[in-house]
Design an enzyme around this catalytic site. Structure first.
Site, short mmCIF file in Angstrom:
data_model
loop_
_atom_site.label_atom_id
_atom_site.label_comp_id
_atom_site.label_asym_id
_atom_site.label_seq_id
_atom_site.Cartn_x
_atom_site.Cartn_y
_atom_site.Cartn_z
N GLY A 114 0.81 -1.22 0.00
CA GLY A 114 0.00 0.00 0.00
C GLY A 114 0.84 1.27 0.00
O GLY A 114 0.32 2.37 0.13
N LYS A 173 5.70 19.17 -6.55
CA LYS A 173 6.08 19.70 -5.23
C LYS A 173 7.25 20.69 -5.34
O LYS A 173 7.23 21.74 -4.72
CB LYS A 173 6.43 18.55 -4.28
CG LYS A 173 5.19 17.74 -3.88
CD LYS A 173 5.59 16.48 -3.12
CE LYS A 173 4.35 15.66 -2.78
NZ LYS A 173 4.72 14.28 -2.39
#
Ligand code: NAP
Length: 342
Positions: free
Chosen positions: A209, A227
Site C-alpha cells: 500500500g 512539489k
C-alpha cells in the site's frame, strides 16, 4: 474565536481531518483560542450542512456505516456542489481535499477561485490548481486579503515551506534539494539495500500500500515535479511553470546503476532541485548519485526530506513527517492554526 469551515472532499484526507478535529478540538481551543467548526462537508454527490457546526462524531459514524454526506439525517443536502456551498454558506475558511488533477485543476480550481473571491481563507491539500494557476490564485488571495496555505500540497507533514519561509527568513535561499516522494524513495532504498530489481521493489511497494495501483505519477517523477515547483514558487518566488522543469523518474534506474553508484561511494535518490544559477532560478527532477555524506543520502524508505542552502545560515536540512492521510490532515490543521496565530 469561532472559525467556520467548509471541507470539500470527504475522502481519506478529509475524513482524517475531521477525525483530528474530534480528537483535538478542546486542546486547540485551549492553546490557540480557536473554536473550529465544520459548517459544511461536501463530497461529489452533495453536502452535509449546519450553520452552527456539524456534529462531527455523528458525521463520522454515518460515513463509517457507508453513508454519504448528502444523506446524513437532518443535515444532508443532495446535489449541493462545492461552488454552491462556497457561494451561499457563511464561513471563514475552505479546506480543499478533493483529488489532485493536473489537467485542468478541477474540481479544486473552481472551489479555490470561489472561496477566494468570497473572501474565505483557503487551506488546500490538492496540488492541481496550484501547479496550474499559482500566480492567479495568490493574486486573488492578496486582493481578497485572505491566506492561501499549501503545506499539505508540498510534502504534507514534512515542513518544507515553514522552514523555507519562516526559519530561513532574512537569508537568501541559494538552492533547495528534496526527496519529496515516499514511494520512489522506498523503491530506491529496496534496490540499494537488498539489490531488488525495480519491478520487484515496485510490486512489493504496491502490495504494502506504499505505491498506488497506478504508480505513474510517483515513479515518473511528476509528483516530485509538482512539489518542487510549488516550493520554488513559494520560497524562491521563481515564477516557474511545470513546462520549465525537466523531469526524469526512476523507471529506468537499473541494479547496475545502483551498483556503479555504490562503488563510487554514492547512493541514487530521486531529487527535486531548485537553484539560483547565473541570475536565474532553475528546477529539475532526476535520479542523482549522492555522496554518502550528503544530508539526503541517509534518508531511507518512505521518509522524505528537504535540504536548503542559504547565504548566511549555510545548509539546513529537515527530514521525516508521516506520508499518509493523517500526516496530510495534520498539515492542514497546522496551516489553519498559522492563519490565526498572532
Ligand atoms: N492521501 C494522502 O496521503 C495525501 C497526502 C498529501 C496530499 N494529498 C492530496 O489530498 C487530496 C485528497 O487526497 P485523498 O487521498 O483524500 O483522496 P480521496 O480519498 O480520493 O478523496 C477525495 C474526495 O473528494 C471527493 N470529490 C471528488 N470530486 C468532488 C467534487 N467535485 N466535489 C467534492 N468532492 C469531490 C471524492 O469523492 P469520490 O470518491 O466519490 O469521487 C473523495 O471523497 C488530493 O488532492 C491528494 O493529492 C493526499
Amino acid at each position: 474565536m469561532d472559525v467556520r469551515m467548509l471541507v470539500c472532499g470527504m475522502g481519506r484526507v478529509g475524513q482524517a481531518f475531521v477525525n483530528l478535529l474530534i480528537q483535538k478540538s478542546k486542546d486547540i481551543q485551549k492553546r490557540y483560542d480557536l473554536n473550529l467548526k465544520v459548517v459544511a462537508a461536501v463530497d461529489i454527490g452533495g453536502a452535509a450542512v449546519s450553520p452552527a457546526g456539524l456534529p462531527l462524531e455523528d458525521l463520522m459514524v454515518h460515513l463509517k456505516k457507508g453513508g454519504k454526506v448528502e444523506n446524513m439525517p437532518g443535515f444532508g443536502k443532495k446535489g449541493l456542489s462545492g461552488k454552491e456551498a462556497l457561494s451561499s454558506i457563511a464561513a471563514e475558511l475552505l479546506v480543499e481535499t478533493t483529488p489532485t488533477n493536473i489537467r485542468d485543476g478541477e474540481p479544486g480550481m473552481t472551489h479555490l477561485r470561489t472561496a477566494l473571491a468570497h473572501g474565505k481563507h483557503v487551506v488546500t491539500a490538492a496540488k492541481g490548481p496550484l501547479v496550474l494557476r499559482y500566480r492567479e490564485l495568490k493574486d486573488l488571495a492578496d486582493e481578497s486579503r485572505v491566506k492561501l496555505m499549501i503545506s499539505a500540497a508540498t510534502a504534507a507533514a514534512l515542513p518544507t515551506l515553514d522552514v523555507g519561509l519562516s526559519c530561513l527568513a532574512g537569508t537568501e535561499v541559494l538552492s533547495a534539494e528534496g526527496i519529496l516522494n515516499g514511494t520512489t524513495n522506498y523503491i530506491l532504498t529496496r534496490m540499494y539495500e537488498e539489490g531488488t530489481p525495480y519491478q520487484d521493489a515496485l510490486a512489493e511497494a504496491q502490495k504494502m500500500g506504499v505505491a498506488e495501483p497506478d504508480p505513474s505519477l510517483d515513479v515518473e517523477g511528476r509528483d516530485t515535479a509538482n512539489k518542487i515547483l510549488l516550493i520554488a514558487n513559494e520560497v524562491l518566488q521563481a515564477g516557474l511553470s511545470l513546462k520549465d522543469i525537466p523531469v526524469e523518474g526512476i523507471t529506468r534506474v537499473t541494479p547496475e546503476d545502483i551498483q556503479k553508484a555504490r562503488k563510487e561511494g554514492k547512493v541514487i535518490k530521486l531529487i527535486g532541485k531548485v537553484e539560483k544559477k547565473d541570475g536565474k532560478v532553475v528546477a529539475s527532477v532526476a535520479p542523482m548519485g549522492l555522496p554518502l555524506d550528503h544530508p539526503l543520502a541517509s534518508v531511507r524508505g518512505t521518509e522524505k526530506a528537504i535540504s536548503y542552502l542559504t547565504d548566511t545560515m549555510d545548509r539546513v536540512t529537515v527530514s521525516g513527517g508521516k506520508s499518509n492521510p493523517l500526516g496530510a490532515a495534520a498539515a492542514v490543521l497546522k496551516d489553519i492554526i498559522r492563519i490565526y496565530q498572532k
